[in-house]
Design a protein around this motif. Sequence first.
Motif, PDB file in Angstrom:
ATOM      1  N   ASN B 701      -7.536  11.048  43.335  1.00 35.31           N
ATOM      2  CA  ASN B 701      -7.293  12.485  43.162  1.00 35.31           C
ATOM      3  C   ASN B 701      -5.951  12.691  42.479  1.00 35.31           C
ATOM      4  N   TRP B 702      -5.916  13.670  41.609  1.00 33.67           N
ATOM      5  CA  TRP B 702      -4.626  13.962  40.996  1.00 33.67           C
ATOM      6  C   TRP B 702      -4.411  15.462  40.979  1.00 33.67           C
ATOM      7  N   SER B 734      -5.486  22.802  29.797  1.00 40.62           N
ATOM      8  CA  SER B 734      -5.451  21.672  30.730  1.00 40.62           C
ATOM      9  C   SER B 734      -6.859  21.391  31.259  1.00 40.62           C
ATOM     10  N   GLN B 735      -7.670  22.452  31.352  1.00 35.31           N
ATOM     11  CA  GLN B 735      -9.049  22.251  31.796  1.00 35.31           C
ATOM     12  C   GLN B 735      -9.836  21.424  30.778  1.00 35.31           C
ATOM     13  N   VAL B 736      -9.451  21.526  29.512  1.00 35.69           N
ATOM     14  CA  VAL B 736     -10.125  20.736  28.470  1.00 35.69           C
ATOM     15  C   VAL B 736     -10.012  19.241  28.783  1.00 35.69           C
ATOM     16  N   ALA B 737      -8.929  18.850  29.448  1.00 35.04           N
ATOM     17  CA  ALA B 737      -8.727  17.431  29.764  1.00 35.04           C
ATOM     18  C   ALA B 737      -9.717  16.920  30.798  1.00 35.04           C
ATOM     19  N   THR B 738     -10.138  17.804  31.683  1.00 39.15           N
ATOM     20  CA  THR B 738     -10.841  17.333  32.867  1.00 39.15           C
ATOM     21  C   THR B 738     -12.320  17.682  32.903  1.00 39.15           C
ATOM     22  N   GLU B 739     -12.766  18.485  31.953  1.00 35.36           N
ATOM     23  CA  GLU B 739     -14.172  18.902  31.978  1.00 35.36           C
ATOM     24  C   GLU B 739     -14.841  18.573  30.658  1.00 35.36           C
ATOM     25  N   ALA B 740     -16.052  18.072  30.735  1.00 36.87           N
ATOM     26  CA  ALA B 740     -16.868  17.866  29.546  1.00 36.87           C
ATOM     27  C   ALA B 740     -18.097  18.748  29.693  1.00 36.87           C
ATOM     28  N   ILE B 741     -18.674  19.141  28.567  1.00 39.18           N
ATOM     29  CA  ILE B 741     -19.885  19.964  28.645  1.00 39.18           C
ATOM     30  C   ILE B 741     -20.930  19.195  29.444  1.00 39.18           C
ATOM     31  N   PRO B 742     -21.455  19.776  30.505  1.00 37.40           N
ATOM     32  CA  PRO B 742     -22.497  19.074  31.250  1.00 37.40           C
ATOM     33  C   PRO B 742     -23.820  19.221  30.518  1.00 37.40           C
ATOM     34  N   TRP B 743     -24.406  18.112  30.159  1.00 34.28           N
ATOM     35  CA  TRP B 743     -25.597  18.171  29.330  1.00 34.28           C
ATOM     36  C   TRP B 743     -26.850  18.393  30.173  1.00 34.28           C
ATOM     37  N   ASP B 744     -27.875  18.862  29.515  1.00 33.54           N
ATOM     38  CA  ASP B 744     -29.176  19.048  30.131  1.00 33.54           C
ATOM     39  C   ASP B 744     -29.646  17.714  30.714  1.00 33.54           C
ATOM     40  N   ARG B 745     -30.187  17.766  31.918  1.00 33.53           N
ATOM     41  CA  ARG B 745     -30.593  16.507  32.560  1.00 33.53           C
ATOM     42  C   ARG B 745     -31.809  15.892  31.886  1.00 33.53           C
ATOM     43  N   GLU B 746     -32.668  16.771  31.350  1.00 31.44           N
ATOM     44  CA  GLU B 746     -33.896  16.262  30.763  1.00 31.44           C
ATOM     45  C   GLU B 746     -33.660  15.655  29.381  1.00 31.44           C
ATOM     46  N   PHE B 747     -32.766  16.277  28.633  1.00 33.45           N
ATOM     47  CA  PHE B 747     -32.452  15.793  27.285  1.00 33.45           C
ATOM     48  C   PHE B 747     -30.947  15.573  27.211  1.00 33.45           C
ATOM     49  N   HIS B 817     -12.517  10.506  27.573  1.00 27.41           N
ATOM     50  CA  HIS B 817     -12.573  11.853  28.151  1.00 27.41           C
ATOM     51  C   HIS B 817     -13.893  12.025  28.908  1.00 27.41           C
ATOM     52  N   PRO B 818     -13.975  12.828  29.982  1.00 23.32           N
ATOM     53  CA  PRO B 818     -12.882  13.567  30.617  1.00 23.32           C
ATOM     54  C   PRO B 818     -12.133  12.719  31.650  1.00 23.32           C
ATOM     55  N   ILE B 819     -10.958  13.215  32.009  1.00 20.87           N
ATOM     56  CA  ILE B 819     -10.173  12.539  33.040  1.00 20.87           C
ATOM     57  C   ILE B 819     -10.799  12.868  34.394  1.00 20.87           C
ATOM     58  N   THR B 820     -11.240  11.844  35.102  1.00 19.20           N
ATOM     59  CA  THR B 820     -11.834  12.086  36.428  1.00 19.20           C
ATOM     60  C   THR B 820     -11.168  11.163  37.441  1.00 19.20           C
ATOM     61  N   LYS B 821     -11.332  11.517  38.710  1.00 20.92           N
ATOM     62  CA  LYS B 821     -10.713  10.667  39.726  1.00 20.92           C
ATOM     63  C   LYS B 821     -11.416   9.315  39.807  1.00 20.92           C
ATOM     64  N   GLU B 822     -12.704   9.299  39.468  1.00 23.58           N
ATOM     65  CA  GLU B 822     -13.428   8.026  39.470  1.00 23.58           C
ATOM     66  C   GLU B 822     -12.830   7.067  38.440  1.00 23.58           C
ATOM     67  N   LYS B 823     -12.512   7.611  37.256  1.00 30.28           N
ATOM     68  CA  LYS B 823     -11.937   6.738  36.221  1.00 30.28           C
ATOM     69  C   LYS B 823     -10.537   6.275  36.621  1.00 30.28           C
ATOM     70  N   ILE B 824      -9.763   7.160  37.255  1.00 26.54           N
ATOM     71  CA  ILE B 824      -8.422   6.768  37.714  1.00 26.54           C
ATOM     72  C   ILE B 824      -8.556   5.659  38.749  1.00 26.54           C
ATOM     73  N   MET B 825      -9.509   5.838  39.677  1.00 32.26           N
ATOM     74  CA  MET B 825      -9.715   4.854  40.747  1.00 32.26           C
ATOM     75  C   MET B 825     -10.144   3.507  40.162  1.00 32.26           C
ATOM     76  N   ALA B 826     -11.067   3.566  39.201  1.00 25.95           N
ATOM     77  CA  ALA B 826     -11.535   2.319  38.585  1.00 25.95           C
ATOM     78  C   ALA B 826     -10.369   1.617  37.894  1.00 25.95           C
ATOM     79  N   GLY B 827      -9.520   2.398  37.236  1.00 26.73           N
ATOM     80  CA  GLY B 827      -8.351   1.822  36.555  1.00 26.73           C
ATOM     81  C   GLY B 827      -7.382   1.194  37.546  1.00 26.73           C
ATOM     82  N   LEU B 828      -7.177   1.873  38.662  1.00 28.35           N
ATOM     83  CA  LEU B 828      -6.265   1.334  39.683  1.00 28.35           C
ATOM     84  C   LEU B 828      -6.808   0.026  40.246  1.00 28.35           C
ATOM     85  N   LYS B 829      -8.130  -0.006  40.462  1.00 32.66           N
ATOM     86  CA  LYS B 829      -8.737  -1.223  41.006  1.00 32.66           C
ATOM     87  C   LYS B 829      -8.608  -2.374  40.002  1.00 32.66           C
ATOM     88  N   ALA B 830      -8.876  -2.060  38.727  1.00 35.75           N
ATOM     89  CA  ALA B 830      -8.774  -3.094  37.694  1.00 35.75           C
ATOM     90  C   ALA B 830      -7.341  -3.621  37.621  1.00 35.75           C
TER      91      ALA B 830
END
Lengths: 200, 835
Positions: B701-702, B734-747, B817-830
């Motif tokens: 979390n950040w 700043s929101q541009v950093a953390t959010e990506a357009i959520p795409w349609d699940r079907e396509f 992009h986007p910056i997420t806590k999952e990516k931060i966590m994965a980076g910390l673990k690596a």
Amino acid sequence: MMRYSRRNFLKAAGAGITLTAIEGESLFAAVAPPLPTPITKERATFIINGKPLVAEYEARTTLWEVIAVKLGLTGTTRSCNRASCGACSVLIDGTPFYSCHTLAMEAAGKKIFTIEGLGDEKNLHPLQKVGYLYMAADCGFCTAGWSVTAKALLDKNLNPSADEVKSALAGHICRCAAYSAIVRTVVDTAAVLRGEAEII
Amino acid sequence: MSQTQRPRTPKRKIEAGLHSAIIVNQPMVRNFSTGGGHSPGDTLVEGDEKIVTKKWQGYPPENLNVVGKPQPPLAEVAIPRYTGKAEYATRISFPNMLFAKLLASPHPRARVRKLDATKAAQMPGVAYILSAQNAPKTYPFPEELFFQGSIVAIVAAETEDLAEDAVEAIDVDYEVLPFASSLSQIMSGNAPDLSQGRGQRRGNTAPSVVQYGDVEKAFQDADIIKEFTYYYAGGVVAPLQPCGSVAKWDGDKVTVWGHGQGIYPPRAIIARGLGIDPKNVRFINKWNGGTFGGVRQASEKFYPWVAYIAKMTGRPVKLTLTKDQELAHMQVKPENIQKFKVGAKKDGRIVVCQREYFVNNGERSGGGGGNGGRSELYLHVVPNWKEIGHDYRTNSMTIGASRSNMQQEFKFGWEQMMDEMAEAVGMDPVQFRLLNVQKPGTKVSLASGGPTMAPVPEIENGFLTYDSFASVEVMEEGMKAIGWDKRNSVPGGNPGRVKRGFGVAMSQHHAGRVGYHEGEVGFERVVKRGGADVYESEIELNAEGNIILRFAQPDSGTNHGTGIAMAIAEILGFTNLRHIRLLWGDSDLAPPAPGWNSGLTTQLQGGALCTAADKLRKDLLNRASELLKVDIGRLQIRDAVISSKDDTKKAVTFAALARSNEGRVIRQHASCCHPGAIGRAMNRGIGACFVEVEVDTWTGNWRFIRAAYCHDTGNVINPLLAEADMNGSLVQSSQVATEAIPWDREFPGTRHFSVGYLSYRLPTIMDVPEQTQVFVNSLEPRWYFGTKGFAETAIGAPPGAIANAIYNACGVRIREHPITKEKIMAGLKAKAGRA
């Protein structure tokens, strides 16, 4: 493809389905009733900003549509129409509700407070005056919604902290992000209402 | 103790003023001189061409009464926002109005084989169904549905619900075609050919190469060469006002209430679409619930159809798109990949940069996609440059301006690259940027600007020379405001679970894309050349002594009318705005102008009005001189009274002058022009964004704690409005950093699948950091009062700054992009794994 929408939600609710499924797409799709939808006529009195007003509507009609379209009180804006942004908020018996996802029939006969009840240009409420001085609205599309919620907060708490204001207004999206000005506006309006501050 | 006996504590005063912004004034007489230099008088001689421009346009920014003073916007524009009376198109309503709803294509790419609306037409309350079969020939429906959300039919009915019922009852037989919506799809070997015969590769327009200097030699000479790849996933502005319009006919004239950033361009679209004379179209758009550059398309392409249905039914029609439909038609920030290869000397100087980019251009290929305006090249000294561009046409939304155009989406990569290069050469990121940034007086060459520089007078020599360019100051003032010395010297070096870090990034946009006003040599030449956008304006003095400003531009919360009114008040000798009125956003009331964009409104539309006010001032002085029998040079103006400096009893009011004009208003007209591209050496400001974040290394979390955004603003006309605007820009960006357009699940990779604003999270009141805006008053000598436009310039940096701060806090670099806590966590673990 299935769209989440108020219409589909209401259809599903109307069909008596308990909405427990999280992956609800197929569930919603399955219960859509056959078309054409029967139109049900309803008629009720709404006490809006103290005035009794009569509207005719369908059972599925939302409170927003009754207020802003049927009764012509266009101050209340509707944005997302998915109960997630708060722009359409009105007070029902003093409590803020998203009018885009409140059925008109739920509010029939109740006391409703909208932005028109807060104050007009000749008689501005301190919230509106302070907001104007502090730039609490850029585009203004969310203003009607958070203003009535702030009014509800001030009716209950005349000395809110900044954190209390934030928590009361957390359900309102201001896309222009005038948030810091909105917090200052509500905190300082409370000071005006307490008689500790005056608007220049 | 009774009320009267209580000692009275003085009441706190509530008034308009700056909250936390800081204004840093620079000296008025600059200690450098370029392109012919500043002569001591009020003229500025530029370049070898000797284009004579009035310095400060005759109004030096000293002893000002209105400009520079924080004050709330004009009541006539702003108060309706607080009372629920601002006339957004969505608030326009008529008693017998029909409600229109859209049937949108569920497929990313398809054709309509057969459309049967028989059943829908018989539904209760349905008044009209428009589809490809009966659309006007002058404005047909699209043949190929090129992205999910493309228009298939429009139904008008007595209520929205009844219209939606009928939309659902339309039977459509789609021929579903192979599609490619995302970059990975279009870049894959089996992507369909979407190039319409134009591309050399499947789905691709021809790759473009732009180059200057000797890139190969520079790489040989470089001491340090590094390569970096960055990915940006896409973003959208999501204004609160739903896109839509209302059309109403009165005989052969139609009035359309719309949602966008102009009056005359949409009016022309309606006239063309309906095959009627533009004189028969009245377009009204005074207030918007946000537009952010992205709205225009999603509204304006529907205007002719809405007007057509209104004509066919003989009733007013209102179309409101649902949020998911709207986002399919709105301009988005494009998904892109940037690959850098950068060479630097040991001392930190960048000597060469190669950028290869891949951009998902959506439906409209080629339009202002990848090159990012190359604004980075106006900000940084890159002596040798090669750019290889791949602009892909895809089955996705149109790209374009979306809370600035081509900034955050490319600077997310560029500003991280600058940080990584700083680390590679062993320098502090601020010192590295200061070393490589363009300095005042630097000549930016036509070659380095590439095709974004148009041949207008000031660059006929092949270069632009900037006088007012506070690149060093924004960095230095920003460092002070954030407390840069508290930054970790070692990324992630702070002990403990929760780690803080600092980051910086810079922004600049379409450097110098400003114009000329009537009376300047450049104006005549650009207009004569043709193709220039001309902003017209009118100013009137009426018999009540009020000044009426007429201009086209709609207000999206921008409050440009107030900024303009303040400049006009200053020119006409007022000390307040009480006598200034606006007539705007209505083609029946305001003279022609293109739409507004790029933070140019106060300068271009405002410049036209300032020029008109300058004429009016001279006109009034002439009239007063004649009436009072006093020499013009001995007259003074103060708050609507013109009097003799020697005998103040010899005086006449503005109102009296107007009344003596045989009952007619006294009117002046003036224009500004936009050269169409970069062309004038007037910088539109530079931003340096400094941020502090906190990363929880146990959860990823950040938190965004603090930001100091320092802007090269020129003289700020209204600091209160500027602070409000910049605070909003910072949070949005700043929101541009953390959010990506959520795409349609079907396509995946197609339309934004919108569940309200829950799947594309917009910042709430809980997400706002402590903000300090710093305005460096750098005084642009070429424009009225030393002002420059900076609204859009000062928005591009936060995503890169946040990524850099997260790296500084915890040592994890998020290049994707986007910056997420999952990516931060994965980076910390690596990182922990490596250690």
